[in-house]
Design a protein around this motif. Structure first.
Motif, PDB file in Angstrom:
ATOM      1  N   VAL A  52      75.473  20.810  45.294  1.00 22.21           N
ATOM      2  CA  VAL A  52      76.062  19.600  44.719  1.00 22.21           C
ATOM      3  C   VAL A  52      75.301  19.132  43.480  1.00 22.21           C
ATOM      4  O   VAL A  52      75.918  18.820  42.449  1.00 22.21           O
ATOM      5  N   PRO A  53      73.962  19.050  43.516  1.00 27.29           N
ATOM      6  CA  PRO A  53      73.264  18.640  42.292  1.00 27.29           C
ATOM      7  C   PRO A  53      73.534  19.570  41.108  1.00 27.29           C
ATOM      8  O   PRO A  53      73.774  19.100  39.992  1.00 27.29           O
ATOM      9  N   CYS A  54      73.507  20.872  41.319  1.00 27.34           N
ATOM     10  CA  CYS A  54      73.752  21.806  40.218  1.00 27.34           C
ATOM     11  C   CYS A  54      75.163  21.636  39.665  1.00 27.34           C
ATOM     12  O   CYS A  54      75.372  21.608  38.446  1.00 27.34           O
ATOM     13  N   GLU A  55      76.154  21.513  40.546  1.00 33.17           N
ATOM     14  CA  GLU A  55      77.531  21.392  40.095  1.00 33.17           C
ATOM     15  C   GLU A  55      77.787  20.062  39.373  1.00 33.17           C
ATOM     16  O   GLU A  55      78.720  19.966  38.578  1.00 33.17           O
ATOM     17  N   SER A  56      76.936  19.053  39.644  1.00 33.10           N
ATOM     18  CA  SER A  56      77.096  17.760  38.972  1.00 33.10           C
ATOM     19  C   SER A  56      76.253  17.641  37.712  1.00 33.10           C
ATOM     20  O   SER A  56      76.174  16.571  37.104  1.00 33.10           O
ATOM     21  N   GLY A  57      75.592  18.740  37.313  1.00 32.83           N
ATOM     22  CA  GLY A  57      74.770  18.716  36.107  1.00 32.83           C
ATOM     23  C   GLY A  57      73.368  18.211  36.329  1.00 32.83           C
ATOM     24  O   GLY A  57      72.661  17.863  35.382  1.00 32.83           O
ATOM     25  N   ASN A  58      72.935  18.190  37.587  1.00 37.45           N
ATOM     26  CA  ASN A  58      71.578  17.748  37.927  1.00 37.45           C
ATOM     27  C   ASN A  58      70.759  18.911  38.480  1.00 37.45           C
ATOM     28  O   ASN A  58      70.212  18.854  39.581  1.00 37.45           O
ATOM     29  N   ARG A  99      72.767  19.376  30.787  1.00 41.93           N
ATOM     30  CA  ARG A  99      73.728  18.546  30.060  1.00 41.93           C
ATOM     31  C   ARG A  99      73.051  17.281  29.525  1.00 41.93           C
ATOM     32  O   ARG A  99      73.277  16.884  28.376  1.00 41.93           O
TER      33      ARG A  99
END
Length: 346
Positions: free
Chosen positions: A98-104, A297
């Motif tokens: 989830v963090p990677c997919e949200s740009g974190n 990002r």
């Protein structure tokens, strides 16, 4: 494999020495960067000296990298030969959580792959920017705007985004009172960015010796923390405090400077644990938080913001043979405000 010149630490107890390291062959999604400049972060010192745990040696640190693309893999679409680019603290992550997919990506559940001292996808230990070249997957390479010099851009890849991220996340801007604790490599960028965001900015530093610098960088106010009256005078004053100090501080004293619903964010990372009295938090619904770097990002957003506001790090450019001297000067707070290595001197 590409063999390149570098400076590396042979052990936790030895100075860095000139050496050579190997970079992997360029894969279809990889970018080969000729490094122009590499910043010296306090984290480099902590890491190579084993302050944060055992390391695999020899180790070439450096995660503030600015340079030019000299070769790209067949499937690369984001970067081209000749592009001015940067690499920060990460060179990979799982890309699926989830963090990677949200740009974190910095909060990757599996743990991001650090630019140095981490196990890379091929099982080797990553080596950082104290070298002439680096190979990085394109997704972890950012574009450096033409208006920012590569030398002053290098520290933005860590110091810049490490302060930009919490300032953005916790809403620094007009009508908000922000304090920056420590005016060093991180702190001086925190002042510049908070000022550009429109916040009312106060610097809290041990003594008054950097007061003129702080005001020139954009601070509205400056107080010395070695004066006990400072904590009494400023009690309940701030909406947001960014603590950039990589040494133990009295957290309870700084929490006392927060207004109702204020937040104290630690971005400095001392080797020693910090303690807190819960009553420092519950009496005025204060919060104690932490933040680390920023996602890819957000790092690009920070670079574009710095270009728009004409921001860059305050630097002292050194040759590679001065690295060990620079380490001692960082520990003595004798730099204003970031050492940057000229990679052509490797």
């Amino acid at each position: 494999m590409l063999t390149v010149k570098a400076y590396a630490s042979p052990s936790a107890a030895e100075p860095l020495v000139p050496t050579s390291i190997e970079r992997r062959d360029i894969g279809p999604n990889d970018v080969l960067i000729e490094i122009a400049f590499a910043g010296i972060c306090h984290s480099d010192i902590h890491t190579v000296r084993g302050d944060w745990g055992p390391q695999a040696y020899p180790l070439a640190p450096g995660h503030e990298i600015a340079g030019v693309v000299v070769e790209v893999g067949a499937a690369v679409t984001r970067h081209s030969v000749g592009d001015r680019v940067g690499v920060g603290c990460m060179v990979n992550s799982c890309g699926q959580c989830v963090p990677c997919e949200s740009g974190n990506e910095q909060y990757c559940v599996a743990g991001f792959t650090g630019t140095y001292g981490a196990v890379d996808r091929d099982g080797t230990i990553t080596q950082g920017g104290y070298s002439t070249h680096v190979v990085v997957v394109e997704d972890f390479v950012v574009r450096i705007p033409d208006s920012i010099g590569l030398d002053v851009a290098a520290p933005l890849l860590c110091a810049g985004v490490t302060t930009y991220s919490p300032l953005r996340h916790w809403g620094a801007g007009p009508g908000r009172k922000v304090a920056i604790v420590g005016l060093g490599g991180l702190g001086h960028m925190g002042v510049k960015i908070a000022h550009a965001l429109g916040a009312d900015v106060t610097v809290l530093s041990q003594t008054l010796k950097k007061q003129a610098d702080a005001l020139e960088l954009g601070a509205d106010h400056y107080f010395a923390t070695n004066d006990p009256q400072t904590f009494a005078q400023l009690a309940g004053s701030f909406d947001l405090i960014i603590n950039t100090v990589s040494a133990p501080v009295d957290i309870d004293a700084y929490l006392g400077l927060l207004a109702l619903d204020g937040v104290l964010v630690n971005v400095g990372a001392p080797a020693e644990p910090l303690s807190v009295n819960v009553f420092s938090l519950i009496t005025t619904r204060r919060a104690l938080a932490g933040s680390t770097i920023g996602g890819i990002r957000e790092t690009q957003e920070m670079l574009d913001f710095c270009a728009e506001h004409k921001l860059g790090a305050e630097i002292e450019v050194i040759s590679a043979e001065q690295i060990n001297e620079a380490y001692e000067r960082v520990l003595a707070s004798d730099v204003r405000y970031r050492f940057v290595i000229d990679a052509s001197t490797m």
